[in-house]
Design a protein around this motif. Structure first.
Motif: not given
Length: 441
Positions: A97-101, A137-142, A208-213
């Motif tokens: 979760g701490r990693v982008r994507g 989707l809840r955490y902002g994924y494209d 912005d397409l795949a933010p970390p948690l």
């Protein structure tokens, strides 16, 4: 029209029936009966050839290799009930979760693990769609990226053994399913790596397409023990199935039977084994297996009449006269399979097209195990190619209403390109496929 073209016309007729939605087995059988009458009317088909049909049907029923199909379908259905996918996705999502994507990476890794235990695309896509898509989707994924990752990860079950398509391909190509499993392992891992690299690149170029948690979501006491707890059961099941095959302890069919016991044990350990769930799993297994057997019977009738009309001879002559020899055959055959994947699924491709390719591949002295793995990688795209990609349909059925169908289609396109790139690498570097089978004692 010359009578020699009755065979190819029969092929077109079968594709037409499939395109209008007629069931596969009956499309093949009906086409065979219709062209038998046409062939008899014009004097190009001898009806005595049908006397071989009972022997063909009994050959299907006695085929020990095909017995692996209900076993692997049972494993996939049982694991869907066991909760193993949900536990894996939750834990891997927190771990990365701490990693982008990170969530997308977790989905791909879980898809690979589920592929190595079930080999069933529908179960994997539906499970991950229900569990991970709302979270992403809840955490902002494209939306397109999330949909593409889920559908593509689900298709890994086509190339990572044990795979139902490889079992069927082994039967149609006349090669060892165990060799196909061994030959497809490295390509499957290569495909998984390509998906992971794609997600990491996208996440770093467009954060912005795949933010970390968020940090509060990543907090999980005892994460190390939790990872071990959710990882050990599927790894043990993978070792039971693939290890017994690769080390020569069991055939793929026997390994499938052992895997069924392992899947039942996992469901029981997760307190998900009930008479109702067992009945549902058996029902799914019975229905799917019956579908495959009826398609096989239809394909045998189709092949018998197609051969009797001279279609096989005409196709062989056409392919062998192509410029480029074996390379020309590979390019055209792979293009045909890829294009057909837009309209029909892998079962139909295997039973209609592959039998035409086998004698030509043998004539060019191609390694049929290598050829089978390439076909498997190619047919993997059929689950993602619009308009009839089944993985897209599976996700559409469980996706939230705000995810549009066109977003699911758009998300699949980069992964189709990645699958094609891997397939080209397998063609250019045959050692990727042949390395593991060459180590077999």
């Amino acid at each position: 029209m010359a009578l020699d073209w009755l065979g190819p016309l029969m092929f077109v007729g079968a594709l037409f029936l499939l395109a209008i939605g007629y069931p596969v087995a009956f499309s093949l059988g009906a086409t065979a009966l219709l062209f038998t009458l046409i062939g008899m009317a014009v004097g190009t088909f001898d009806p005595i050839l049908w006397s071989a049909m009972p022997e063909q049907i009994f050959g299907i029923m006695k085929n020990f290799t095909l017995l692996a199909i209900p076993y692997f379908i049972f494993i996939g259905s049982m694991l869907e009930k066991s909760g193993i996918a949900e536990n894996l996705l939750e834990t891997m999502g927190i771990l990365f979760g701490r990693v982008r994507g990170g969530l997308a990476i977790a989905v791909i890794l879980v898809g690979a693990l589920l592929a190595a235990t079930t080999g069933v695309v529908a179960a994997t896509v539906v499970a991950m769609g229900l569990i991970s898509l709302p979270t992403m989707l809840r955490y902002g994924y494209d939306r397109s990226l999330a949909a593409g990752v889920i559908t593509a990860s689900g298709t890994l079950g086509q190339i990572i053994p044990p795979s139902v398509v490889l079992v069927v391909l082994g039967d149609q190509l006349g090669v060892s399913v165990g060799d196909l499993f061994m030959g497809s392992l490295i390509p499957g891992l290569l495909m998984t790596t390509a998906f992971l690299i794609h997600v990491l690149v996208i996440a770093n170029i467009r954060p912005d397409l795949a933010p970390p948690l968020p940090a509060e979501v990543r907090k999980a006491p005892g994460l190390g023990m939790r990872v071990l707890k959710v990882m050990i059961p599927p790894i043990l099941l993978i070792f039971m199935i693939l290890g017994s095959i690769f080390f020569g302890i069991a055939t793929p069919t026997e390994a499938g039977a052992v895997g069924c016991l392992g899947a039942i044990a996992l469901a029981s350990a997760n307190h998900q084994l009930t008479w109702t769930s067992l009945q549902e799993v058996c029902d799914v297994t019975l229905r799917t297996t019956c579908m495959v057997v009826f398609i096989l019977i239809g394909s045998k009738a189709f092949s018998l009449v197609f051969r009797g009309l001279g279609g096989e001879r005409l196709v062989r002559e056409w392919f062998t006269n192509l410029p480029g020899g074996a390379i020309g055959f590979l390019i055209i055959s792979m293009a045909i399979v890829f294009i057909l994947g837009f309209f029909i699924d892998f079962f139909e491709i295997v039973f209609i097209v592959v039998p035409m390719f086998v004698p030509i591949a043998q004539q060019f002295n191609l390694d049929l195990v290598w050829f089978g793995v390439i076909l498997g990688a190619n047919m993997q795209t059929s689950f993602l190619t619009p308009p009839f990609g089944f993985a897209l349909f599976y996700l559409r059925g469980v996706a939230p209403p705000e995810v549009r169908t066109e977003e699911i289609y758009q998300g699949a396109i980069p992964f189709i390109i990645l699958q094609l790139i891997v397939m080209v690498l397998l063609i250019l570097f045959p050692g990727i496929v042949s390395f593991l089978p060459s180590l077999k004692l």
